[in-house]
Write a protein that holds these residues in place. Structure first.
Motif, short mmCIF file in Angstrom:
data_model
loop_
_atom_site.label_atom_id
_atom_site.label_comp_id
_atom_site.label_asym_id
_atom_site.label_seq_id
_atom_site.Cartn_x
_atom_site.Cartn_y
_atom_site.Cartn_z
N MET A 171 0.78 -1.00 0.00
CA MET A 171 -0.11 -0.12 0.06
C MET A 171 0.87 1.28 0.11
SD MET A 171 -3.10 1.29 0.06
CE MET A 171 -4.26 -0.03 0.87
N ARG A 224 -1.44 7.08 -1.28
CA ARG A 224 -2.63 6.91 -1.62
C ARG A 224 -3.73 7.72 -0.85
NH1 ARG A 224 -1.36 4.03 -5.48
NH2 ARG A 224 -2.05 1.99 -5.96
N GLU A 225 -4.44 8.25 -1.60
CA GLU A 225 -5.53 9.35 -0.97
C GLU A 225 -6.63 8.64 -0.22
OE1 GLU A 225 -6.59 12.48 -3.59
OE2 GLU A 225 -4.64 13.08 -3.90
N ASP A 226 -7.14 7.43 -0.79
CA ASP A 226 -8.04 6.95 -0.24
C ASP A 226 -7.70 5.55 0.31
OD1 ASP A 226 -10.76 6.16 0.15
OD2 ASP A 226 -11.28 5.65 -1.82
N HIS A 227 -7.93 5.28 1.61
CA HIS A 227 -7.30 4.16 2.16
C HIS A 227 -8.45 3.38 3.29
CE1 HIS A 227 -4.73 1.33 4.12
NE2 HIS A 227 -3.71 2.12 4.33
N ALA A 228 -8.81 2.11 2.87
CA ALA A 228 -10.01 1.70 3.71
C ALA A 228 -9.24 1.10 5.05
CB ALA A 228 -10.68 0.57 3.06
N ILE A 273 -11.50 -4.28 0.10
CA ILE A 273 -11.10 -2.91 -0.23
C ILE A 273 -9.76 -2.44 -0.21
CG2 ILE A 273 -11.72 -0.53 -0.08
CD1 ILE A 273 -14.45 -1.28 1.08
N ILE A 274 -9.24 -2.77 0.89
CA ILE A 274 -7.46 -2.64 0.92
C ILE A 274 -6.84 -3.03 -0.09
CG2 ILE A 274 -5.71 -2.93 2.61
CD1 ILE A 274 -7.45 -2.67 4.94
N SER A 297 -7.89 -3.96 -2.99
CA SER A 297 -8.06 -3.34 -4.34
C SER A 297 -7.45 -1.96 -4.44
CB SER A 297 -9.62 -3.08 -4.87
OG SER A 297 -9.99 -2.14 -3.78
N GLN A 298 -7.10 -1.28 -3.56
CA GLN A 298 -6.32 -0.20 -3.15
C GLN A 298 -4.70 -0.19 -3.23
OE1 GLN A 298 -8.06 1.42 0.45
NE2 GLN A 298 -9.82 2.62 -0.65
#
Length: 292
Positions: A218, A222-226, A270-271, A273-274
């Motif tokens: 990761m 990354r701006e979007d992070h679950a 989701i993690i 996928s990010q």
């Protein structure tokens, strides 16, 4: 000299590492050691050997035999193997190595190890250090060395040994599918120094090339992070059930409520996928290795 006329190698009590003492074990583990010691004593007595004679046969001092039989010292795997052969137990004493190994470690690690032993699939997200299943022994030891308050040397070695023992999951048949997502920061933090980190990164690359293992990174940008809620682990078990494992500053929890598991599975999906893909991640780790 043994009965066969050959010299015996002795391991004296003073030469044994102190972390094999049973005094600090919890009640359940101590009960296992007492039961193991009782069985060894029964086999010894049935063979007509005194503690001193038995010690000569397997290369241990009489006091060492007394402590093992009394449940005061944890028998090493080689002790159990030698005792099995000397007493003609045909594998019955040697088979106790599994119970002794599990009982030697702290309860929370035993609970996690039991889940991992039943897992057909394991997914884990780590945000502050590399996952325990991915750690080299020297990295794990360095990681425990920086804990505050500091661990006593005996406790540190127990935790290191337990962590490394759990890694047999990589060699299990049938294989367990293993996926990991690691924060970029965990690849760059030089726990134990530069050379320890380099060897750890090389180890990650080896693990990541196994067909049943996928390691993802990761990136920090990354701006979007679950995964901002912290590290997590999801395990799918042989019986079709699932379990979760989460840890914080002072607590670790095993979760079994289907609603909790559903949230962890969704979050972990989701993690993944990010994060970078497994192939991109191995290339990223190689890049970090080159910079280290």
């Amino acid at each position: 000299m043994g009965a066969d006329g050959k010299a015996k190698d002795f391991t004296t009590d003073g030469a044994d590492e102190p972390d094999w003492e049973a005094a600090d074990l919890d009640d359940d583990s101590r009960a296992v050691m007492v039961a193991v010691g009782r069985q060894i004593k029964l086999w010894r007595v049935a063979a007509g050997l005194s503690q001193a004679e038995f010690g000569v046969e397997i290369g241990y001092g009489e006091n060492q035999i007394y402590k093992v039989e009394a449940g005061k010292r944890i028998p090493r795997p080689e002790f159990l193997d030698k005792a099995d052969r000397a007493l003609g137990a045909e594998g019955k004493i040697a088979a106790m190595k599994v119970d002794v190994a599990q009982a030697r470690y702290p309860k929370k690690i035993r609970d996690l190890a039991r889940l991992e032993a039943e897992a057909v699939e394991l997914g884990a997200y780590g945000n502050h250090n590399l996952h325990g299943l991915l750690q080299t022994e020297e990295y794990a030891r360095a990681l425990f060395d920086v804990r505050r308050p500091a661990f006593a040397p005996n406790d540190r070695e127990r935790y290191v040994a337990a962590r490394i023992a759990r890694q047999e999951i990589f060699d299990r048949t049938p294989v367990t599918t293993l996926t990991f997502v690691q924060e970029e920061a965990t690849l760059r933090r030089p726990i134990g120094g530069r050379m320890v980190l380099r060897r750890q990164l090389e180890h990650l690359l080896e693990r990541g090339k196994l067909r049943h293992v996928e390691i993802q990174v990761m990136p920090t940008d990354r701006e979007d992070h679950a995964g901002m809620g912290g590290e997590l682990q999801v395990l799918k078990l042989r019986d079709g059930s699932a379990a979760g494992y989460v840890s914080g500053q002072l607590t670790t929890r095993v979760l079994s409520d289907p609603k909790d598991i559903q949230i962890l599975e969704m979050r972990y999906g989701i993690i993944r996928s990010q994060a970078l893909s497994p192939r991109e991640s191995l290339a990223f780790i190689e890049k970090v290795l080159g910079e280290t």
